[in-house]
Design a protein around this motif. Sequence first.
Motif, PDB file in Angstrom:
ATOM      1  N   CYS A   6      53.022 -33.172 -14.649  1.00 13.78           N
ATOM      2  CA  CYS A   6      52.527 -32.279 -13.597  1.00 13.78           C
ATOM      3  C   CYS A   6      52.707 -30.819 -13.997  1.00 13.78           C
ATOM      4  O   CYS A   6      51.778 -30.018 -13.949  1.00 13.78           O
ATOM      5  N   HIS A   7      53.919 -30.461 -14.391  1.00 12.26           N
ATOM      6  CA  HIS A   7      54.221 -29.055 -14.652  1.00 12.26           C
ATOM      7  C   HIS A   7      53.596 -28.542 -15.949  1.00 12.26           C
ATOM      8  O   HIS A   7      53.487 -27.328 -16.141  1.00 12.26           O
ATOM      9  N   TYR A   8      53.170 -29.446 -16.801  1.00  8.72           N
ATOM     10  CA  TYR A   8      52.424 -29.049 -17.997  1.00  8.72           C
ATOM     11  C   TYR A   8      51.181 -28.255 -17.617  1.00  8.72           C
ATOM     12  O   TYR A   8      50.770 -27.328 -18.321  1.00  8.72           O
ATOM     13  N   SER A   9      50.579 -28.579 -16.481  1.00  9.16           N
ATOM     14  CA  SER A   9      49.314 -27.959 -16.081  1.00  9.16           C
ATOM     15  C   SER A   9      49.478 -26.535 -15.564  1.00  9.16           C
ATOM     16  O   SER A   9      48.492 -25.840 -15.323  1.00  9.16           O
ATOM     17  N   ALA A  10      50.713 -26.097 -15.359  1.00  5.95           N
ATOM     18  CA  ALA A  10      50.953 -24.793 -14.768  1.00  5.95           C
ATOM     19  C   ALA A  10      50.592 -23.668 -15.727  1.00  5.95           C
ATOM     20  O   ALA A  10      50.840 -23.747 -16.922  1.00  5.95           O
ATOM     21  N   GLY A  11      50.004 -22.612 -15.178  1.00  3.10           N
ATOM     22  CA  GLY A  11      49.651 -21.453 -15.985  1.00  3.10           C
ATOM     23  C   GLY A  11      49.971 -20.167 -15.251  1.00  3.10           C
ATOM     24  O   GLY A  11      50.538 -20.185 -14.158  1.00  3.10           O
ATOM     25  N   ILE A  12      49.626 -19.036 -15.832  1.00  2.00           N
ATOM     26  CA  ILE A  12      49.757 -17.759 -15.141  1.00  2.00           C
ATOM     27  C   ILE A  12      48.366 -17.204 -14.894  1.00  2.00           C
ATOM     28  O   ILE A  12      47.373 -17.682 -15.455  1.00  2.00           O
TER      29      ILE A  12
ATOM     30  N   LEU B 196      51.231 -37.972 -14.598  1.00  2.00           N
ATOM     31  CA  LEU B 196      49.969 -37.510 -14.144  1.00  2.00           C
ATOM     32  C   LEU B 196      49.999 -36.203 -13.419  1.00  2.00           C
ATOM     33  O   LEU B 196      49.821 -35.172 -13.947  1.00  2.00           O
ATOM     34  N   CYS B 197      50.267 -36.116 -12.251  1.00  2.00           N
ATOM     35  CA  CYS B 197      50.125 -34.898 -11.457  1.00  2.00           C
ATOM     36  C   CYS B 197      48.669 -34.712 -11.149  1.00  2.00           C
ATOM     37  O   CYS B 197      48.066 -33.680 -11.358  1.00  2.00           O
TER      38      CYS B 197
ATOM     39  N   ASP C 298      54.516 -22.090 -18.909  1.00  2.00           N
ATOM     40  CA  ASP C 298      55.794 -22.612 -19.399  1.00  2.00           C
ATOM     41  C   ASP C 298      56.418 -23.598 -18.410  1.00  2.00           C
ATOM     42  O   ASP C 298      57.594 -23.525 -18.084  1.00  2.00           O
ATOM     43  N   PHE C 299      55.589 -24.518 -17.907  1.00  2.00           N
ATOM     44  CA  PHE C 299      56.044 -25.644 -17.098  1.00  2.00           C
ATOM     45  C   PHE C 299      56.594 -25.230 -15.729  1.00  2.00           C
ATOM     46  O   PHE C 299      57.395 -25.952 -15.144  1.00  2.00           O
ATOM     47  N   SER C 300      56.159 -24.107 -15.182  1.00  2.00           N
ATOM     48  CA  SER C 300      56.575 -23.737 -13.844  1.00  2.00           C
ATOM     49  C   SER C 300      55.365 -23.338 -13.014  1.00  2.00           C
ATOM     50  O   SER C 300      54.527 -22.563 -13.460  1.00  2.00           O
ATOM     51  N   TRP C 301      55.313 -23.863 -11.779  1.00  2.00           N
ATOM     52  CA  TRP C 301      54.180 -23.616 -10.898  1.00  2.00           C
ATOM     53  C   TRP C 301      54.342 -22.379 -10.015  1.00  2.00           C
ATOM     54  O   TRP C 301      53.394 -21.962  -9.361  1.00  2.00           O
ATOM     55  N   LEU C 302      55.514 -21.820  -9.932  1.00  2.00           N
ATOM     56  CA  LEU C 302      55.775 -20.827  -8.899  1.00  2.00           C
ATOM     57  C   LEU C 302      54.865 -19.610  -8.975  1.00  2.00           C
ATOM     58  O   LEU C 302      54.439 -19.091  -7.948  1.00  2.00           O
TER      59      LEU C 302
END
Length: 526
Positions: A481-487, A13-14, A510-514
């Motif tokens: 969770c990390h699927y939702s990450a974008g730029i 989920l996330c 690409d699966f990173s939130w940073l």
Amino acid sequence: MKYSLSIHHLNGLCRLAIVLSISIFSLVSVASSSVSAGSTKTMQAGVFPCISTDGTYHSFKYPGITSGLPCNVDTQAVAKAKTLAQQQRYFDIYSWQTFIALFWPTEKAGHRLAPDLNRKGIPRWNYWKESYQVYLADGSQPKGWNTPYIPAGVCKNQSEVDMSRKLLYRTNKMNLTHHVTVANEVEQAFTYPLVDQSGNVVRYEVLMNYDEFNYLLNNQLYNIDGQVAFAKGGKSVSFPKGDNDGLITGAFELKLAWKVLTDNDPTERYYSFEAVVLEKDGNCREVDVGLVGMHISHKTQNNKQWIWSTFEQVDNVRTNGLDQVKLRNGKKAPLVPSFNDPSCPSCPVNQLASYNAKGRQMPTQTTRVIPIDKNTEELNRQVQKMLTKHHSVFQYYELVGTQWPTDESALPANPNQYNAPNDRALEQIDNKPGGNPFPVFLINTTMETYMQRGNQEAQLQIQGFPFNQTPSFGTESCMGCHYSAGIYVDVIEDGYGQKQPVAGPATSGDFSWLLQLKAQFQTTQP
């Protein structure tokens, strides 16, 4: 190469992560940290060639304690495995190899690996870049890999503390307005702080390896302006992939959780560091901290949704109360959990505790909702026995699990697909990120404490929260969770005349939130 085994499982989920629909990295492929395979030295501190694992997993037994950082899982062994449990064992072996390699001590200022795990030396990962060293407050270009950087004015009393110690920030939990510097955190992702049984808040830090750092640097993705230009140029995020054939390390991200060690903690059961921590009043204090949790994420050639490994210290939520241990104050006492009070069985679990009459936040009563898999527990015993023979403190750590895509080509489930109330296959949850991940849920009790909700409405776990009240079960999923990450893909002006960045869709990071959580606008011209 796809792994055999067709599984209609998986994801997580996330919940709060997705509700904010935040984003992250966008990058291009760059030269990796692969050096000559036989080399023991490198020009960059903490950067060593990875090792190929292909053809090395000859059984389900752990192969032994070595310093080699895997370029990837043994893809040959995974492809030949006949069951999902066998495949999972190989990924768990990979996870332990990675964990040990990252903590392997270095010599010669990080340019040579020590000959033994128990030699004194700074671990390889400690030369990697902290997120606050890459995403600077003014959006400027980060310093070079070997250039130390500590932000000025972090502590009111900075001249009074030893800033050569590891710096662990205390900051607000999220930086959505981009008006403050977000470095290392005390709040967990999208939720709350975790308070141990001594009343101290757990600190976190996030680091990246040389491959990821170079990718960010070469594509100017370390600030919001660079991300928007990158996206408008038609480019897509694609981090370097670890590859056994080419001996390419690929992108790694680490998240570590640290507990402040007190006189009432055991002396020899934690990997510990000297650190400077920032308190609420703006002053810093010097403390010893012990590692209680670690996430490892690795982008590899056969796992475009990354491989996700998570470890914990064994005493986090349960202990054998008959065990007597020596404390840091010199006394002997029963071994007790760091984040759970066994004398309070009726205490609500995984809830942010209230404040006492003196205004101090009470400890969090933490528990693990989904137990560690028996397969993983058995491997843990194998590795811990080996580490005991090496007299290593890491005998007191355990792999909680490894999450990986069973079919990286499987597309994410449609979040708006209809599921009747009696439909037990909620693909919107099980395969939210694509790749048909296994296991569906994976959490670390020190990092996703409050996301262990158990039974809930399905809509709380689905990307975008489309209306769906079907009963479901869930804790959290690294991939989900990390699927939702974008730029960031654009910048608009709000009603107050302030610039506000616009995040791209899920998977664009690409699966990173940073990138989305840490990047700032560039305030000065280069």
